[in-house]
Design an enzyme around this catalytic site. Structure first.
Site, PDB file in Angstrom:
ATOM      1  N   GLN A  33      11.598 -14.984   7.188  1.00  0.00           N
ATOM      2  CA  GLN A  33      10.275 -15.529   6.884  1.00  0.00           C
ATOM      3  C   GLN A  33      10.122 -15.490   5.366  1.00  0.00           C
ATOM      4  O   GLN A  33       9.810 -14.458   4.788  1.00  0.00           O
ATOM      5  CB  GLN A  33       9.173 -14.708   7.558  1.00  0.00           C
ATOM      6  CG  GLN A  33       7.777 -15.305   7.360  1.00  0.00           C
ATOM      7  CD  GLN A  33       6.664 -14.399   7.873  1.00  0.00           C
ATOM      8  OE1 GLN A  33       6.835 -13.182   7.966  1.00  0.00           O
ATOM      9  NE2 GLN A  33       5.515 -14.980   8.186  1.00  0.00           N
ATOM     10  N   ASN A  38       0.837   2.095   7.140  1.00  0.00           N
ATOM     11  CA  ASN A  38       0.588   1.204   6.008  1.00  0.00           C
ATOM     12  C   ASN A  38       0.574   1.921   4.671  1.00  0.00           C
ATOM     13  O   ASN A  38       0.629   1.275   3.630  1.00  0.00           O
ATOM     14  CB  ASN A  38      -0.745   0.469   6.205  1.00  0.00           C
ATOM     15  CG  ASN A  38      -0.668  -0.572   7.305  1.00  0.00           C
ATOM     16  OD1 ASN A  38       0.265  -1.362   7.356  1.00  0.00           O
ATOM     17  ND2 ASN A  38      -1.633  -0.547   8.214  1.00  0.00           N
ATOM     18  N   ALA A  49      41.806  44.137  -7.599  1.00  0.00           N
ATOM     19  CA  ALA A  49      40.474  43.819  -8.104  1.00  0.00           C
ATOM     20  C   ALA A  49      40.519  43.499  -9.590  1.00  0.00           C
ATOM     21  O   ALA A  49      41.260  44.117 -10.359  1.00  0.00           O
ATOM     22  CB  ALA A  49      39.531  44.996  -7.849  1.00  0.00           C
ATOM     23  N   LYS A  57      32.869  24.993  -0.703  1.00  0.00           N
ATOM     24  CA  LYS A  57      32.928  23.538  -0.849  1.00  0.00           C
ATOM     25  C   LYS A  57      34.326  23.044  -0.542  1.00  0.00           C
ATOM     26  O   LYS A  57      35.298  23.527  -1.103  1.00  0.00           O
ATOM     27  CB  LYS A  57      32.514  23.153  -2.286  1.00  0.00           C
ATOM     28  CG  LYS A  57      32.308  21.664  -2.524  1.00  0.00           C
ATOM     29  CD  LYS A  57      33.571  20.885  -2.892  1.00  0.00           C
ATOM     30  CE  LYS A  57      34.159  21.307  -4.202  1.00  0.00           C
ATOM     31  NZ  LYS A  57      35.349  20.448  -4.560  1.00  0.00           N
ATOM     32  N   ASN A  69      40.265  39.302   3.761  1.00  0.00           N
ATOM     33  CA  ASN A  69      39.061  39.866   3.148  1.00  0.00           C
ATOM     34  C   ASN A  69      38.977  39.366   1.713  1.00  0.00           C
ATOM     35  O   ASN A  69      39.902  39.567   0.921  1.00  0.00           O
ATOM     36  CB  ASN A  69      39.093  41.395   3.165  1.00  0.00           C
ATOM     37  CG  ASN A  69      37.778  41.992   2.675  1.00  0.00           C
ATOM     38  OD1 ASN A  69      36.837  42.176   3.433  1.00  0.00           O
ATOM     39  ND2 ASN A  69      37.711  42.276   1.381  1.00  0.00           N
ATOM     40  N   TYR A 120      38.692  23.659 -10.859  1.00  0.00           N
ATOM     41  CA  TYR A 120      38.462  22.488 -11.715  1.00  0.00           C
ATOM     42  C   TYR A 120      38.952  22.782 -13.122  1.00  0.00           C
ATOM     43  O   TYR A 120      38.559  23.782 -13.743  1.00  0.00           O
ATOM     44  CB  TYR A 120      36.962  22.172 -11.726  1.00  0.00           C
ATOM     45  CG  TYR A 120      36.569  20.928 -12.483  1.00  0.00           C
ATOM     46  CD1 TYR A 120      37.229  19.726 -12.280  1.00  0.00           C
ATOM     47  CD2 TYR A 120      35.513  20.964 -13.387  1.00  0.00           C
ATOM     48  CE1 TYR A 120      36.852  18.578 -12.957  1.00  0.00           C
ATOM     49  CE2 TYR A 120      35.122  19.824 -14.069  1.00  0.00           C
ATOM     50  CZ  TYR A 120      35.790  18.638 -13.856  1.00  0.00           C
ATOM     51  OH  TYR A 120      35.411  17.506 -14.540  1.00  0.00           O
ATOM     52  N   THR A 169       1.320 -13.253  11.328  1.00  0.00           N
ATOM     53  CA  THR A 169       2.181 -12.850  12.435  1.00  0.00           C
ATOM     54  C   THR A 169       2.629 -14.042  13.282  1.00  0.00           C
ATOM     55  O   THR A 169       3.764 -14.078  13.759  1.00  0.00           O
ATOM     56  CB  THR A 169       1.451 -11.837  13.322  1.00  0.00           C
ATOM     57  OG1 THR A 169       0.160 -12.372  13.690  1.00  0.00           O
ATOM     58  CG2 THR A 169       1.231 -10.516  12.587  1.00  0.00           C
ATOM     59  N   SER A 186      37.823  42.534  -5.348  1.00  0.00           N
ATOM     60  CA  SER A 186      36.570  42.114  -5.978  1.00  0.00           C
ATOM     61  C   SER A 186      36.781  41.683  -7.424  1.00  0.00           C
ATOM     62  O   SER A 186      37.639  42.225  -8.146  1.00  0.00           O
ATOM     63  CB  SER A 186      35.561  43.270  -5.951  1.00  0.00           C
ATOM     64  OG  SER A 186      35.229  43.590  -4.625  1.00  0.00           O
ATOM     65  N   ARG A 226       0.811  -1.213   0.000  1.00  0.00           N
ATOM     66  CA  ARG A 226       0.000   0.000   0.000  1.00  0.00           C
ATOM     67  C   ARG A 226       0.849   1.270   0.000  1.00  0.00           C
ATOM     68  O   ARG A 226       0.331   2.368  -0.260  1.00  0.00           O
ATOM     69  CB  ARG A 226      -0.941  -0.006   1.203  1.00  0.00           C
ATOM     70  CG  ARG A 226      -2.181  -0.850   0.982  1.00  0.00           C
ATOM     71  CD  ARG A 226      -3.124  -0.775   2.169  1.00  0.00           C
ATOM     72  NE  ARG A 226      -2.679  -1.633   3.263  1.00  0.00           N
ATOM     73  CZ  ARG A 226      -3.280  -1.677   4.455  1.00  0.00           C
ATOM     74  NH1 ARG A 226      -4.318  -0.894   4.699  1.00  0.00           N
ATOM     75  NH2 ARG A 226      -2.825  -2.480   5.391  1.00  0.00           N
TER      76      ARG A 226
END
Length: 468
Positions: A73, A228, A423, A351, A377, A387, A79, A405, A16
């Site tokens: 079983q 169930n 930057a 990461k 900073n 990568y 049961t 930046s 179910r």
């Protein structure tokens, strides 16, 4: 107390659920249902636990590992037949055997303990755990005589109209005298609507033999909820979440909106931490004291120190040390280690990187496969280019450095302490301590260049129209 054993019934497929995953392995608040059952049974200092497996046997073993013995079983014939499979491991032992189903994740160790104690105090050969159900349809009914003694348990499909009206139901949990259990299992048959060997038929066997059959009615019907289908799964999770959230609040955690806060069962949270609405805390997550976990954050299998602020961000398999903060809308991917006092601003992804104390990574930045020292900073829009299309490479940045930046730091590269990246630079070579790297093309201005393009004519026409 006598020796204590347990048999967990976990052989069914659960059609179910309409799922490729076997029913008992569906998670409730971060843990498979059968694991919840085993965990609560284990808290009662059991001498031996046996799990009856069938469908998905190897997956169940992989989930529960060495915490239990196993019997198979191969055919699901009821049961009673399932418990019979445990005879070779338990049949010759003295003591009390608890029987529970693997799809009932809400039972508590306290309820199992109370059942053990009640069973022994009554000197019963069998004790069934019952509950009062306002809507008992689908449950086995407890049929008592005029003296209140249990005579039998009748399954829904076999119940008469009068029996179906009874509101005391069988929860599917029992205690038995172990030796008497396995003797009586050989005396039942499958002459019923299902053509199965019902464990509940043992009650009539014992009654006819003049042995004491007891029933212990538990206080909380919700605990007995079996799963169930997906609707019942959601209902069980709701009850479990309510229980988990209540425990955290009683331990000093502020949960602003408990109905919309999702905390897995193994999560740990320190006092005076505030959890805002829509938060999901999953797996083996630990959160310290005095933290603020902002609305709609998700934290998975991570360690969060004290006085940390998480604002609408996602954290996976990572560590944030004391007094650090993140967000909004940032993401710590696996193996991010955020040092004490570190600031991770908005729209930052980290990461497999370690970021040292008091370093600031303000916004719109990707830090991957890198080790950053202290007091650095990192300017807006910086990308650690890790990568090359085949392999990942690592970057090290020394203490007190400044990354301007819009910089691209192309790994593998070493940037020394107190180094300065101008930057807009694309850094592909090492930078020595105290040096500045400028890696960008020289600016050239072309006189009157704008006027050569059609956009210039359109702009003139717009300006002329505004003057009229």
């Amino acid at each position: 107390m006598s020796s204590k054993y347990a048999v967990i019934l976990a052989a069914g497929q659960g059609t179910r659920m309409k799922s490729k995953l076997y029913k008992i392995l569906h998670p409730v608040c971060g843990k498979p249902m059968v694991d919840h059952v085993l965990t609560q049974i284990e808290k009662n200092d059991m001498d031996q636990i046996v799990t009856v497996i069938g469908h998905g046997a190897e997956m169940v073993k992989k989930t529960l590992k060495e915490r239990t013995n196993y019997v198979v079983q191969s055919e699901q014939l009821g049961t009673g037949h399932a418990v019979m499979q445990a005879e070779r491991l338990l049949g010759d032992k003295d003591g009390i055997t608890l029987i529970a189903c693997g799809d009932t994740p809400l039972f508590t160790a306290e309820t199992f303990s109370e059942l053990f104690q009640y069973h022994q105090s009554k000197g019963a050969v069998a004790t069934v755990l019952t509950a009062h159900a306002a809507a008992p349809f689908g449950y086995g009914r407890i049929i008592r005589n005029d003296l209140g003694i249990v005579e039998k348990i009748v399954e829904q499909k076999d119940a008469t109209k009068e029996e179906a009206a009874v509101q005391e139901i069988n929860t599917g949990v029992y205690c038995f005298n172990n030796r008497e259990l396995f003797k009586a299992l050989h005396k039942i048959n499958n002459d019923n609507a299902q053509g199965e060997y019902y464990l509940t038929d043992l009650m009539e066997v014992f009654q006819k033999e003049g042995k004491v059959v007891a029933a212990y009615q538990m206080k909380d019907f919700e605990e007995s909820m079996g799963v169930n289908d997906r609707v019942a799964l959601a209902n069980a999770a709701k009850v479990m979440r309510k229980r988990i959230n209540k425990e955290h609040m009683q331990n000093g955690v502020t949960i602003v909106d408990p109905d919309n806060t999702y905390i897995d069962t193994d999560v740990k949270i320190g006092s005076d931490t505030i959890i805002e609405p829509g938060v999901s805390l999953k797996g083996q997550t630990t959160i310290g004291s005095d933290c603020v976990i902002g609305a709609h954050s998700e934290i998975v299998d991570s360690v969060i120190g004290d006085s940390v602020k998480v604002t609408s961000s996602t954290i996976e398999n990572s560590v944030m040390h004391d007094n650090s903060d993140i967000g909004p809308y940032s993401h710590l991917r696996p193996q991010a280690d955020i040092g004490e006092g570190v600031h991770i601003g908005n729209f930052v992804e980290v990461k497999k990187a370690t970021i040292g104390e008091n370093t600031k990574v303000g916004h719109l930045t990707y830090v991957g496969d890198a080790t950053l020292g202290e007091e650095i900073n990192v300017g807006c829009g910086t990308v650690f280019v890790n990568y090359d299309g085949i392999n990942k490479h690592h970057t090290n940045v020394g203490d007190y450095s400044f990354i301007g930046s819009g910089s691209n730091v192309v790994a593998p590269v070493e940037i020394g302490d107190h180094a300065y990246i101008a930057a807009g630079s694309t850094v592909t070579q090492d930078v020595k301590p105290h040096d500045m790297a400028i890696a960008r093309g020289r600016q050239v201005n072309k006189d009157g260049y704008y006027d050569k393009y059609p956009v210039a004519q359109a702009a003139k026409e717009t300006e002329a129209a505004k003057k009229k």
